[in-house]
Design an enzyme around this catalytic site. Structure first.
Site, PDB file in Angstrom:
ATOM      1  N   GLY A 100      18.965  15.633 -16.902  1.00 49.38           N
ATOM      2  CA  GLY A 100      17.578  15.890 -16.495  1.00 49.38           C
ATOM      3  C   GLY A 100      16.598  14.849 -16.986  1.00 49.38           C
ATOM      4  O   GLY A 100      16.941  13.940 -17.734  1.00 49.38           O
ATOM      5  N   GLY A 102      14.622  13.677 -19.286  1.00 44.95           N
ATOM      6  CA  GLY A 102      14.379  13.909 -20.710  1.00 44.95           C
ATOM      7  C   GLY A 102      13.159  13.166 -21.209  1.00 44.95           C
ATOM      8  O   GLY A 102      12.572  13.527 -22.228  1.00 44.95           O
ATOM      9  N   ARG A 103      12.806  12.113 -20.507  1.00 40.22           N
ATOM     10  CA  ARG A 103      11.585  11.398 -20.904  1.00 40.22           C
ATOM     11  C   ARG A 103      10.847  10.837 -19.691  1.00 40.22           C
ATOM     12  O   ARG A 103      10.219   9.795 -19.742  1.00 40.22           O
ATOM     13  CB  ARG A 103      11.891  10.297 -21.888  1.00 40.22           C
ATOM     14  N   LYS A 122       7.239   7.371 -17.571  1.00 43.00           N
ATOM     15  CA  LYS A 122       8.455   7.301 -18.395  1.00 43.00           C
ATOM     16  C   LYS A 122       8.026   7.061 -19.840  1.00 43.00           C
ATOM     17  O   LYS A 122       7.306   6.100 -20.119  1.00 43.00           O
ATOM     18  CB  LYS A 122       9.357   6.159 -17.910  1.00 43.00           C
ATOM     19  N   ASP A 134      13.458  12.307 -28.266  1.00 42.77           N
ATOM     20  CA  ASP A 134      12.013  12.503 -28.435  1.00 42.77           C
ATOM     21  C   ASP A 134      11.174  12.391 -27.159  1.00 42.77           C
ATOM     22  O   ASP A 134       9.968  12.619 -27.189  1.00 42.77           O
ATOM     23  CB  ASP A 134      11.482  11.518 -29.490  1.00 42.77           C
ATOM     24  N   ARG A 199      18.355  11.877  -7.751  1.00 40.82           N
ATOM     25  CA  ARG A 199      19.574  11.109  -8.066  1.00 40.82           C
ATOM     26  C   ARG A 199      20.816  11.851  -7.586  1.00 40.82           C
ATOM     27  O   ARG A 199      20.735  13.044  -7.267  1.00 40.82           O
ATOM     28  CB  ARG A 199      19.668  10.952  -9.595  1.00 40.82           C
ATOM     29  N   ASP A 269      23.853   9.836 -12.871  1.00 43.97           N
ATOM     30  CA  ASP A 269      22.450  10.272 -13.036  1.00 43.97           C
ATOM     31  C   ASP A 269      21.502   9.087 -12.871  1.00 43.97           C
ATOM     32  O   ASP A 269      20.284   9.279 -12.824  1.00 43.97           O
ATOM     33  CB  ASP A 269      22.234  10.942 -14.394  1.00 43.97           C
ATOM     34  N   ASN A 270      22.053   7.878 -12.794  1.00 42.22           N
ATOM     35  CA  ASN A 270      21.211   6.692 -12.592  1.00 42.22           C
ATOM     36  C   ASN A 270      21.396   6.119 -11.197  1.00 42.22           C
ATOM     37  O   ASN A 270      21.102   4.944 -10.954  1.00 42.22           O
ATOM     38  CB  ASN A 270      21.540   5.633 -13.644  1.00 42.22           C
TER      39      ASN A 270
HETATM   40  P1  AMP Z   1      19.838   7.004 -19.448  1.00 35.32           P
HETATM   41  O1  AMP Z   1      21.258   6.664 -19.729  1.00 35.32           O
HETATM   42  O2  AMP Z   1      18.835   6.197 -20.183  1.00 35.32           O
HETATM   43  O3  AMP Z   1      19.565   7.037 -17.993  1.00 35.32           O
HETATM   44  O4  AMP Z   1      19.573   8.482 -20.007  1.00 35.32           O
HETATM   45  C1  AMP Z   1      20.504   9.534 -19.908  1.00 35.32           C
HETATM   46  C2  AMP Z   1      19.832  10.849 -20.209  1.00 35.32           C
HETATM   47  O5  AMP Z   1      19.219  10.820 -21.500  1.00 35.32           O
HETATM   48  C3  AMP Z   1      18.724  11.227 -19.246  1.00 35.32           C
HETATM   49  O6  AMP Z   1      18.763  12.614 -19.080  1.00 35.32           O
HETATM   50  C4  AMP Z   1      17.483  10.805 -19.967  1.00 35.32           C
HETATM   51  O7  AMP Z   1      16.355  11.530 -19.567  1.00 35.32           O
HETATM   52  C5  AMP Z   1      17.848  11.115 -21.406  1.00 35.32           C
HETATM   53  N1  AMP Z   1      17.113  10.307 -22.368  1.00 35.32           N
HETATM   54  C6  AMP Z   1      17.249   8.992 -22.625  1.00 35.32           C
HETATM   55  N2  AMP Z   1      16.398   8.599 -23.593  1.00 35.32           N
HETATM   56  C7  AMP Z   1      15.706   9.686 -23.963  1.00 35.32           C
HETATM   57  C8  AMP Z   1      14.671   9.943 -24.910  1.00 35.32           C
HETATM   58  N3  AMP Z   1      14.189   8.998 -25.694  1.00 35.32           N
HETATM   59  N4  AMP Z   1      14.198  11.207 -24.985  1.00 35.32           N
HETATM   60  C9  AMP Z   1      14.671  12.182 -24.207  1.00 35.32           C
HETATM   61  N5  AMP Z   1      15.640  12.013 -23.313  1.00 35.32           N
HETATM   62  C10 AMP Z   1      16.153  10.797 -23.178  1.00 35.32           C
HETATM   63 MG    MG Z   2      18.762   7.621 -16.588  1.00 34.01          MG
END
Ligand code: AMP
Ligand code: MG
Length: 521
Positions: A100, A102-103, A122, A134, A199, A269-270
């Site tokens: 989901g 997350g940020r 973001k 966070d 996504r 998810d990306n």
């Molecule tokens: P990513 O690999 O960066 O696309 O992130 C994978 C998952 O981790 C996604 O659900 C993001 O929303 C979550 N995520 C990455 N960095 C953070 C962060 N600093 N705080 C909260 N969720 C995060």
């Molecule tokens: Mg991502």
């Protein structure tokens, strides 16, 4: 300038009934309402005028207090309902369950000139999907996302856009290299813009939970708004939808291969359902050509997301999407045939793309061998991917192989390595290429012009990003503006910027942030 929202995602799809911003599993809902964290002292660092135009924002608005407040999360848009999306995903080949936004916090949808765009912050604070993190982002990763998404757009690569880059005024605790040396860094917020940020993982999460009702609603919504040529609510429509996503995904990846872009984290998810490059994290640009290269240190041992493997990973990710959409169709065959077609189309597209990079328009009897042998000679001694193809356009039909080789000499990292068998093999390839050029009816001038349209002169080299970041960390944002402007015309000569048309400097070869990046952002 009041922002007029025209929301569909939150109006047409099921919402999480829990309004608390607490980390949790969210079921039977596509999103949760959540408001951005109030930043301590927001400051605008850069705005992308072209993305602003897409939204109908004028210069005065970009410079206003309201703009700063809204796009840092300090103030919500009137009558808006910000939200975070629920999605899952396969990370590095393994099902990771709910992930989901997350940020990322979506502010709402704007329709301008008949085009719908979602605004998304973001790094604007935690959401129910933040798990143990966070919800924040740091300056370095935000500079990278802001500049690269705009650079990719101008390279004609399908991508999400970036409107603004701001400092939040908050400090963010990060272990950049995952080596136990955590430190405070400057927090930053980027406003991303795309018709939708849905996504593959948005579909996967409902399939994994066997929630066919929400899966159907989300799929129909996506088709109705973003694939209007397809009829939603029918099995045939779902198959056509998958076919369209498959085609767009391959098209996007072929552009990556053309410009030498390595995404770095092609988790499902990306993967954007619209075939847009999304989530600029530990991405990188090929400098010395190496199909096994990945900038992502987290992926160093398996190199799952290495440059040369991206088309195969696109296919693997589409298999996962097919597994989700299968629940709506109940028949694997149409999916299998679309996936088979991806493989066939890849072979065709690979050929077409390489021929265009080589300036070859007509059919030659041995074009496949020419391309294959080019990739072999490129591996003999380190050669800059961007410089090689760009310089190749300077070759004339009348050149002999020695002259032609001299014209691409600046692309070799170690020109002294061009001796004995390496030199012989390069000369051999050049002789074949020159001979092949004779079959082209076009003259040197027009071929050169065509080649320059597909072989960029300026890409956002890894060390350039780091230079802009190092300056920005000291409060000097001039390089961000320089690169933003430079990369608006990546195919043009721009002689005043010749210094950025150069091989990676040796200091950047193993420097963190230049060719090696972790997922810490
Ligand atoms: P990513 O690999 O960066 O696309 O992130 C994978 C998952 O981790 C996604 O659900 C993001 O929303 C979550 N995520 C990455 N960095 C953070 C962060 N600093 N705080 C909260 N969720 C995060
Ligand atoms: Mg991502």
């Amino acid at each position: 300038m009041p922002i007029q929202l025209n929301d569909t995602f939150t109006k047409e799809l099921p919402a999480d009934s829990n309004l608390n911003n607490s980390t949790r599993q969210v079921t039977k809902a596509c999103f949760s309402f959540v408001t951005p964290k109030i930043p301590k002292k927001p400051q605008v660092i850069h705005t992308a005028e072209e993305t602003a135009k897409l939204l109908g924002f004028d210069k005065t608005f970009l410079q206003s207090e309201a703009f700063k407040n809204i796009f840092s999360g300090a103030q919500t848009i009137e009558n808006s309902q910000p939200f975070a999306m629920c999605y899952g995903g396969h990370q590095f080949g393994n099902w990771a369950g709910q992930l989901g936004d997350g940020r990322a916090i979506n502010l709402g949808e704007i329709t301008h000139n008949g085009e719908r765009q979602m605004l998304q912050l973001k790094g604007a604070g935690p959401t129910p999907y933040s798990r143990s993190a966070d919800g924040l982002a740091v300056l370095r990763s935000s500079v990278r996302e802001h500049l690269c998404s705009e650079a990719m757009f101008h390279l004609c690569v399908p991508t999400t856009r970036s409107l603004s880059l701001m400092l939040s005024g908050d400090e963010v605790w990060r272990d950049m290299l995952y080596d136990g040396n955590a430190a405070f860094e400057k927090g930053a917020i980027v406003c991303r813009v795309a018709p939708s940020f849905i996504r593959f993982g948005n579909f996967q999460i409902f399939a994994a939970r066997n929630d066919v009702k929400t899966l159907t609603e989300l799929t129909d919504y996506t088709i109705d708004h973003f694939f209007p040529e397809i009829k939603s609510g029918t099995k045939e429509g779902y198959i056509q939808f998958f076919k369209a996503v498959s085609e767009r995904t391959l098209d996007m990846i072929m552009h990556w291969q053309r410009v030498g872009f390595v995404h770095g984290v092609m988790n499902t998810d990306n993967m954007s359902i619209l075939g847009l490059t999304i989530d600029y994290g530990p991405y990188g640009w090929l400098e010395g050509f190496d199909p096994n290269w990945t900038p992502n240190t987290t992926d160093r041992s398996h190199q799952r997301y290495r440059f040369g493997h991206q088309p195969q990973i696109g296919l693997w990710n589409l298999y996962q999407l097919a597994n989700a959409l299968y629940l709506l169709v109940d028949d694997p065959k149409p999916f299998e045939s679309i996936l088979e077609n991806y493989k066939r189309q890849y072979i065709k597209d690979f050929r077409t793309m390489n021929k265009s990079k080589l300036g070859l328009k007509v059919e030659g009897p041995k074009d496949d061998q020419l391309i294959e042998s080019m990739y072999n000679v490129l591996l003999l001694t380190e050669i800059d991917f961007t410089l090689f193809f760009r310089e190749l356009s300077n070759i004339s039909k009348a050149d002999d192989s020695v002259t032609a080789l001299k014209k691409i000499a600046s692309a070799f990292y170690f020109p002294t390595a061009l001796i004995e068998t390496v030199k012989e093999q390069w000369e051999e390839w050049m002789i074949i290429y020159l001979k092949r050029l004779q079959l082209e009816p076009s003259d040197d001038v027009s071929r050169k012009a065509e080649m320059k349209k597909v072989n960029p002169k300026y890409v956002f080299r890894n060390y350039m990003a780091q230079l802009a970041i190092d300056k920005a960390e000291t409060g000097d944002y001039s390089l961000i503006e320089t690169f933003y402007k430079l990369l608006r015309n990546p195919y043009d000569e721009q002689p005043e910027h010749e210094e950025w048309y150069a091989k990676r400097p040796e200091w950047a070869r193993h420097k963190a942030g230049c060719s090696m990046l972790s997922c810490s952002s």
